[in-house]
Design an enzyme around this catalytic site. Structure first.
Site, PDB file in Angstrom:
ATOM      1  N   GLY A  46     -11.166  48.523  11.344  1.00 10.19           N
ATOM      2  CA  GLY A  46     -10.606  49.685  12.056  1.00 10.19           C
ATOM      3  C   GLY A  46     -10.833  51.021  11.357  1.00 10.19           C
ATOM      4  O   GLY A  46     -10.547  52.071  11.930  1.00 10.19           O
ATOM      5  N   VAL A  60      -5.971  70.386  11.342  1.00 12.12           N
ATOM      6  CA  VAL A  60      -5.291  69.367  12.135  1.00 12.12           C
ATOM      7  C   VAL A  60      -4.350  68.515  11.288  1.00 12.12           C
ATOM      8  O   VAL A  60      -3.193  68.288  11.651  1.00 12.12           O
ATOM      9  CB  VAL A  60      -6.335  68.447  12.814  1.00 12.12           C
ATOM     10  CG1 VAL A  60      -5.696  67.651  13.911  1.00 12.12           C
ATOM     11  CG2 VAL A  60      -7.467  69.254  13.358  1.00 12.12           C
ATOM     12  N   VAL A 115      -5.412  78.538  -2.712  1.00 13.46           N
ATOM     13  CA  VAL A 115      -4.734  77.940  -3.863  1.00 13.46           C
ATOM     14  C   VAL A 115      -5.777  77.799  -4.965  1.00 13.46           C
ATOM     15  O   VAL A 115      -6.860  77.252  -4.739  1.00 13.46           O
ATOM     16  CB  VAL A 115      -4.152  76.561  -3.487  1.00 13.46           C
ATOM     17  CG1 VAL A 115      -3.624  75.841  -4.715  1.00 13.46           C
ATOM     18  CG2 VAL A 115      -3.064  76.722  -2.438  1.00 13.46           C
ATOM     19  N   ALA A 123     -12.333  60.367  16.386  1.00 16.35           N
ATOM     20  CA  ALA A 123     -12.478  58.942  16.657  1.00 16.35           C
ATOM     21  C   ALA A 123     -13.177  58.675  17.988  1.00 16.35           C
ATOM     22  O   ALA A 123     -14.045  57.796  18.072  1.00 16.35           O
ATOM     23  CB  ALA A 123     -11.100  58.288  16.649  1.00 16.35           C
ATOM     24  N   HIS A 145       2.985  66.798  42.166  1.00 14.00           N
ATOM     25  CA  HIS A 145       4.110  67.654  41.786  1.00 14.00           C
ATOM     26  C   HIS A 145       5.343  66.786  41.552  1.00 14.00           C
ATOM     27  O   HIS A 145       5.598  65.869  42.346  1.00 14.00           O
ATOM     28  CB  HIS A 145       4.396  68.656  42.905  1.00 14.00           C
ATOM     29  CG  HIS A 145       5.612  69.486  42.650  1.00 14.00           C
ATOM     30  ND1 HIS A 145       5.608  70.542  41.756  1.00 14.00           N
ATOM     31  CD2 HIS A 145       6.879  69.388  43.145  1.00 14.00           C
ATOM     32  CE1 HIS A 145       6.827  71.077  41.730  1.00 14.00           C
ATOM     33  NE2 HIS A 145       7.616  70.390  42.554  1.00 14.00           N
TER      34      HIS A 145
HETATM   35  P1  FAD Z   1     -14.218  55.667   9.617  1.00 16.94           P
HETATM   36  O1  FAD Z   1     -13.107  55.468  10.566  1.00 16.94           O
HETATM   37  O2  FAD Z   1     -14.004  56.525   8.432  1.00 16.94           O
HETATM   38  O3  FAD Z   1     -14.659  54.216   9.147  1.00 16.94           O
HETATM   39  C1  FAD Z   1     -15.678  54.003   8.226  1.00 16.94           C
HETATM   40  C2  FAD Z   1     -15.439  52.663   7.555  1.00 16.94           C
HETATM   41  O4  FAD Z   1     -16.600  52.359   6.789  1.00 16.94           O
HETATM   42  C3  FAD Z   1     -14.272  52.673   6.575  1.00 16.94           C
HETATM   43  O5  FAD Z   1     -13.367  51.635   6.895  1.00 16.94           O
HETATM   44  C4  FAD Z   1     -14.921  52.425   5.201  1.00 16.94           C
HETATM   45  O6  FAD Z   1     -14.130  51.583   4.385  1.00 16.94           O
HETATM   46  C5  FAD Z   1     -16.197  51.700   5.601  1.00 16.94           C
HETATM   47  N1  FAD Z   1     -17.281  51.864   4.633  1.00 16.94           N
HETATM   48  C6  FAD Z   1     -17.725  53.031   4.076  1.00 16.94           C
HETATM   49  N2  FAD Z   1     -18.783  52.775   3.262  1.00 16.94           N
HETATM   50  C7  FAD Z   1     -19.006  51.436   3.323  1.00 16.94           C
HETATM   51  C8  FAD Z   1     -19.957  50.573   2.724  1.00 16.94           C
HETATM   52  N3  FAD Z   1     -20.923  51.043   1.930  1.00 16.94           N
HETATM   53  N4  FAD Z   1     -19.877  49.237   2.997  1.00 16.94           N
HETATM   54  C9  FAD Z   1     -18.903  48.749   3.811  1.00 16.94           C
HETATM   55  N5  FAD Z   1     -17.998  49.520   4.424  1.00 16.94           N
HETATM   56  C10 FAD Z   1     -18.045  50.847   4.193  1.00 16.94           C
HETATM   57  N6  FAD Z   1      -9.414  61.512  15.064  1.00 16.94           N
HETATM   58  C11 FAD Z   1      -9.051  61.551  16.363  1.00 16.94           C
HETATM   59  O7  FAD Z   1      -9.921  61.568  17.244  1.00 16.94           O
HETATM   60  N7  FAD Z   1      -7.729  61.564  16.734  1.00 16.94           N
HETATM   61  C12 FAD Z   1      -6.738  61.556  15.823  1.00 16.94           C
HETATM   62  O8  FAD Z   1      -5.565  61.562  16.191  1.00 16.94           O
HETATM   63  C13 FAD Z   1      -7.088  61.521  14.449  1.00 16.94           C
HETATM   64  N8  FAD Z   1      -6.133  61.517  13.507  1.00 16.94           N
HETATM   65  C14 FAD Z   1      -6.485  61.441  12.190  1.00 16.94           C
HETATM   66  C15 FAD Z   1      -5.479  61.472  11.241  1.00 16.94           C
HETATM   67  C16 FAD Z   1      -5.791  61.412   9.888  1.00 16.94           C
HETATM   68  C17 FAD Z   1      -4.683  61.431   8.872  1.00 16.94           C
HETATM   69  C18 FAD Z   1      -7.158  61.303   9.494  1.00 16.94           C
HETATM   70  C19 FAD Z   1      -7.512  61.194   8.041  1.00 16.94           C
HETATM   71  C20 FAD Z   1      -8.168  61.292  10.440  1.00 16.94           C
HETATM   72  C21 FAD Z   1      -7.845  61.375  11.798  1.00 16.94           C
HETATM   73  N9  FAD Z   1      -8.822  61.410  12.789  1.00 16.94           N
HETATM   74  C22 FAD Z   1      -8.466  61.489  14.102  1.00 16.94           C
HETATM   75  C23 FAD Z   1     -10.256  61.346  12.455  1.00 16.94           C
HETATM   76  C24 FAD Z   1     -10.783  59.904  12.677  1.00 16.94           C
HETATM   77  O9  FAD Z   1     -10.026  59.016  11.887  1.00 16.94           O
HETATM   78  C25 FAD Z   1     -12.253  59.810  12.313  1.00 16.94           C
HETATM   79  O10 FAD Z   1     -12.987  60.783  13.040  1.00 16.94           O
HETATM   80  C26 FAD Z   1     -12.796  58.434  12.658  1.00 16.94           C
HETATM   81  O11 FAD Z   1     -12.085  57.429  11.986  1.00 16.94           O
HETATM   82  C27 FAD Z   1     -14.275  58.348  12.283  1.00 16.94           C
HETATM   83  O12 FAD Z   1     -14.747  57.084  12.609  1.00 16.94           O
HETATM   84  P2  FAD Z   1     -15.994  56.440  11.843  1.00 16.94           P
HETATM   85  O13 FAD Z   1     -16.206  55.108  12.497  1.00 16.94           O
HETATM   86  O14 FAD Z   1     -17.112  57.380  11.788  1.00 16.94           O
HETATM   87  O15 FAD Z   1     -15.521  56.237  10.321  1.00 16.94           O
HETATM   88  P1  NAD Z   2      -9.695  70.754   9.059  1.00 18.53           P
HETATM   89  O1  NAD Z   2     -11.114  71.093   8.913  1.00 18.53           O
HETATM   90  O2  NAD Z   2      -9.126  70.523  10.407  1.00 18.53           O
HETATM   91  O3  NAD Z   2      -8.780  71.876   8.378  1.00 18.53           O
HETATM   92  C1  NAD Z   2      -8.925  72.222   7.054  1.00 18.53           C
HETATM   93  C2  NAD Z   2      -8.357  73.605   6.877  1.00 18.53           C
HETATM   94  O4  NAD Z   2      -8.291  73.878   5.491  1.00 18.53           O
HETATM   95  C3  NAD Z   2      -9.198  74.697   7.501  1.00 18.53           C
HETATM   96  O5  NAD Z   2      -8.376  75.507   8.301  1.00 18.53           O
HETATM   97  C4  NAD Z   2      -9.779  75.454   6.316  1.00 18.53           C
HETATM   98  O6  NAD Z   2      -9.967  76.814   6.559  1.00 18.53           O
HETATM   99  C5  NAD Z   2      -8.691  75.228   5.282  1.00 18.53           C
HETATM  100  N1  NAD Z   2      -9.128  75.327   3.892  1.00 18.53           N
HETATM  101  C6  NAD Z   2     -10.295  74.910   3.348  1.00 18.53           C
HETATM  102  N2  NAD Z   2     -10.300  75.152   2.016  1.00 18.53           N
HETATM  103  C7  NAD Z   2      -9.094  75.714   1.726  1.00 18.53           C
HETATM  104  C8  NAD Z   2      -8.481  76.173   0.531  1.00 18.53           C
HETATM  105  N3  NAD Z   2      -9.107  76.091  -0.636  1.00 18.53           N
HETATM  106  N4  NAD Z   2      -7.237  76.699   0.603  1.00 18.53           N
HETATM  107  C9  NAD Z   2      -6.580  76.796   1.782  1.00 18.53           C
HETATM  108  N5  NAD Z   2      -7.125  76.360   2.961  1.00 18.53           N
HETATM  109  C10 NAD Z   2      -8.345  75.820   2.913  1.00 18.53           C
HETATM  110  O7  NAD Z   2      -9.488  69.467   8.111  1.00 18.53           O
HETATM  111  P2  NAD Z   2      -8.298  68.444   8.000  1.00 18.53           P
HETATM  112  O8  NAD Z   2      -7.074  68.972   8.617  1.00 18.53           O
HETATM  113  O9  NAD Z   2      -8.294  68.009   6.581  1.00 18.53           O
HETATM  114  O10 NAD Z   2      -8.840  67.266   8.897  1.00 18.53           O
HETATM  115  C11 NAD Z   2     -10.084  66.618   8.573  1.00 18.53           C
HETATM  116  C12 NAD Z   2     -10.755  66.075   9.792  1.00 18.53           C
HETATM  117  O11 NAD Z   2     -10.017  65.003  10.350  1.00 18.53           O
HETATM  118  C13 NAD Z   2     -10.927  67.131  10.861  1.00 18.53           C
HETATM  119  O12 NAD Z   2     -12.301  67.327  11.052  1.00 18.53           O
HETATM  120  C14 NAD Z   2     -10.318  66.572  12.092  1.00 18.53           C
HETATM  121  O13 NAD Z   2     -11.198  66.634  13.172  1.00 18.53           O
HETATM  122  C15 NAD Z   2      -9.990  65.121  11.754  1.00 18.53           C
HETATM  123  N6  NAD Z   2      -8.627  64.864  12.246  1.00 18.53           N
HETATM  124  C16 NAD Z   2      -8.419  64.890  13.594  1.00 18.53           C
HETATM  125  C17 NAD Z   2      -7.150  64.723  14.093  1.00 18.53           C
HETATM  126  C18 NAD Z   2      -6.930  64.778  15.559  1.00 18.53           C
HETATM  127  O14 NAD Z   2      -7.912  64.682  16.291  1.00 18.53           O
HETATM  128  N7  NAD Z   2      -5.707  64.905  16.036  1.00 18.53           N
HETATM  129  C19 NAD Z   2      -6.074  64.546  13.227  1.00 18.53           C
HETATM  130  C20 NAD Z   2      -6.320  64.545  11.872  1.00 18.53           C
HETATM  131  C21 NAD Z   2      -7.615  64.703  11.394  1.00 18.53           C
END
Ligand code: FAD
Ligand code: NAD
Length: 471
Positions: free
Chosen positions: A43, A185, A239, A323, A450
């Protein structure tokens, strides 16, 4: 039929939403498929430490907040909430377990082999995993992304003082003062969780506004709403140092454009300044590949890398790190490998921030539309406030608005942006409309049920013609 020279037709590296979906679709298409994953569970980031656990905490904390901040009392339900944080964490872990187990089930159902361990290329058609060589005619790199470190700031999720998003999901107690570095985000979603549960939250953002990439009006409005909720913002600020002594962190900050520094103290600091692609340890050079200056693997429209038989999708390639974008690319890459035509329309990828209210968008911002069409007069905008929406008003959800951006000549919708309690659900309609090349008139003359929040999209479309009804 598997090419006998190889162990598999398709080997996917990484089981995130990109990788697991690619593997399942490849299995559905009759290709002999395996997926390598270095985590204990399938996942990827999304199910284990990203989308799913963060939404579990956001959903649960919304209930607490509604009880604590008087929203429920306004509707005649008077309760004094008592936080049971261990139970809140347990329901988060339960959601993660059920969904990650679900992927293991789907792998079995679709005859996808799960290979446990870390994959390293030995050449373009082979990798080693846990000391064994596995070969495949096609290898899909779906290794995702990890937290971008802030130079000079050490994350230690164990001690829970300076944490990244993974640590911020697991806090054992509610911080008194949480400083979020980065107003993107993650900072706003996880900052919201802990603010709702009682923390004072300060958000330090390098740029002069939060939520880069979103429409400027929406960014401003979101900032106003979060401030009203109690977020303290330090915009245009960076920071430069975080010093930890015991359970206290002292942050040194200075204006991004230079100037005098100041310090603040916090008992929890969340570093959320972005994510970077995972390619370390893959030995891409052995496959004949290299990354671009942003550490990403470049691909063509069909997700082919520069090397024949090697494909890449998801967070490790250019584009938004989302995702659903990774999932759609997973389906498309498998279909392309099978000789079909897999396409992803990267112009119509919705984006949602799951705060309260939710913030969502798809397509161009007003600024991008003006730049693309070369003239402000070529862009028409319709706006509608949620205050004018009967359902939002009835539900005591006055904040937010919908904004539709259309081409002034053709009326074709170029972008839709929304702040509303259910903006993430509403935006699907806009994405579908844009996918079918809808005009704002098409949306305005589509009957919307509605009373629903979605009527605000219809009204914003009517506002593009200057004729909304309820404002
Ligand atoms: P990943 O989900 O990062 O999966 C990659 C996998 O590859 C990992 O499990 C890793 O262990 C494995 N891997 C890496 N290298 C190797 C290797 N060499 N061999 C074997 N396995 C390996 N996106 C949304 O659209 N909606 C959201 O609400 C959302 N919320 C988020 C909240 C948080 C806190 C974070 C951190 C991210 C969120 N995202 C969200 C972003 C989303 O999680 C990612 O965009 C998405 O998971 C990317 O999918 P992926 O398949 O490219 O990689
Ligand atoms: P982000 O790119 O959304 O935001 C990072 C923020 O940090 C930016 O506003 C940037 O200007 C700021 N920043 C960068 N360097 C800084 C510094 N030195 N001091 C202060 N501010 C600084 O990144 P994120 O919130 O870490 O999320 C990472 C990725 O995960 C995003 O690309 C997002 O698409 C994905 N994500 C998606 C969801 C969702 O779809 N709901 C939720 C969580 C994460």
């Amino acid at each position: 039929m598997t090419d006998q020279t190889y162990d598999y037709d398709v080997l996917v590296i990484g089981s995130g939403p990109g990788g697991y979906v690619a593997a399942i679709r490849a299995g559905q298409l009759g290709l002999k498929t395996a997926c390598v994953e270095s985590r204990e569970t399938l996942g990827g980031t999304c199910l284990n430490v990203g989308c799913i656990p963060s939404k579990a905490m956001l959903h649960a904390s919304e209930f607490y907040d509604a009880a604590a901040n008087g929203t429920m009392a306004k509707m005649g339900v008077e309760v004094t909430p008592k936080l049971n944080l261990p139970v809140m964490h347990d329901q988060r872990k339960d959601a993660v377990k059920q969904l990650t187990d679900g992927i293991a089930f789907l792998f079995k159902k679709n005859k996808v082999d799960w290979i446990k361990g870390r994959a390293t290329f030995t050449d373009a058609h082979s990798v080693t995993v846990a000391g064994k060589t596995v070969t495949a005619k096609n290898i899909v790199i779906a290794t995702g992304s990890s937290v971008t470190p802030l130079p000079g700031v050490e994350v230690d999720n164990e001690s829970q003082v300076v944490v990244d998003s993974t640590g911020a999901l697991e806090l054992a107690s509610v911080p008194k003062h949480m400083v979020v570095i980065g107003g993107g985000v993650i900072g706003l979603e996880l900052g919201s969780v802990w603010r709702r549960l009682g923390a004072t939250v300060t958000c330090v953002e390098f740029l002069d506004q939060i939520l880069p990439g979103f429409d400027a009006d929406i960014r401003k409005e979101a900032n106003r709403i979060f401030k009203k909720q109690g977020f303290d913002f330090k915009l245009g600020t960076k920071v430069t140092k975080v010093a930890v002594k015991g359970k206290t962190a002292t942050l040194t900050m200075e204006p991004a454009k230079g100037g005098a520094s100041e310090t603040i103290e916090a008992d929890c600091v969340l570093v959320s300044i972005g994510r970077r692609p995972n390619t370390d340890g893959l030995a891409l050079d052995k496959a004949g590949l290299k990354t671009n200056e942003r550490g990403q693997i470049e691909i063509d429209h069909e997700f082919r890398t520069a090397v024949d038989g090697v494909w890449a999708i998801g967070d490790v390639v250019p584009g938004p790190m989302l995702a659903h974008k990774a999932e759609d690319e997973g389906i498309a890459v498998a279909e392309n490998i099978a000789g079909q035509t897999g396409i992803v329309n990267h112009d119509v990828i919705p984006s949602v921030v799951y705060t309260w209210p939710e913030i969502a968008g798809v397509g161009l911002t007003e600024e991008q539309a003006i730049e693309k069409l070369g003239d402000k007069a070529k862009v028409k905008v319709g706006k509608f406030p949620m205050l004018g929406n009967s359902r939002a008003k009835t539900n005591h959800e006055p904040d937010g608005s919908v904004k539709i951006i259309a081409d002034a000549d053709t009326d074709r919708v170029l972008g839709v942006w929304a702040i509303a309690s259910v903006a993430g659900t509403m935006i699907a309609e806009a994405a579908l409309a844009m996918e079918f090349g809808a005009t704002s008139e098409d949306i305005a003359y589509t009957c919307h049920a509605h009373p629903t929040h979605s009527e605000a999209i219809k009204e914003a479309a009517m506002a593009v013609q200057g004729k909304p009804i309820h404002i």
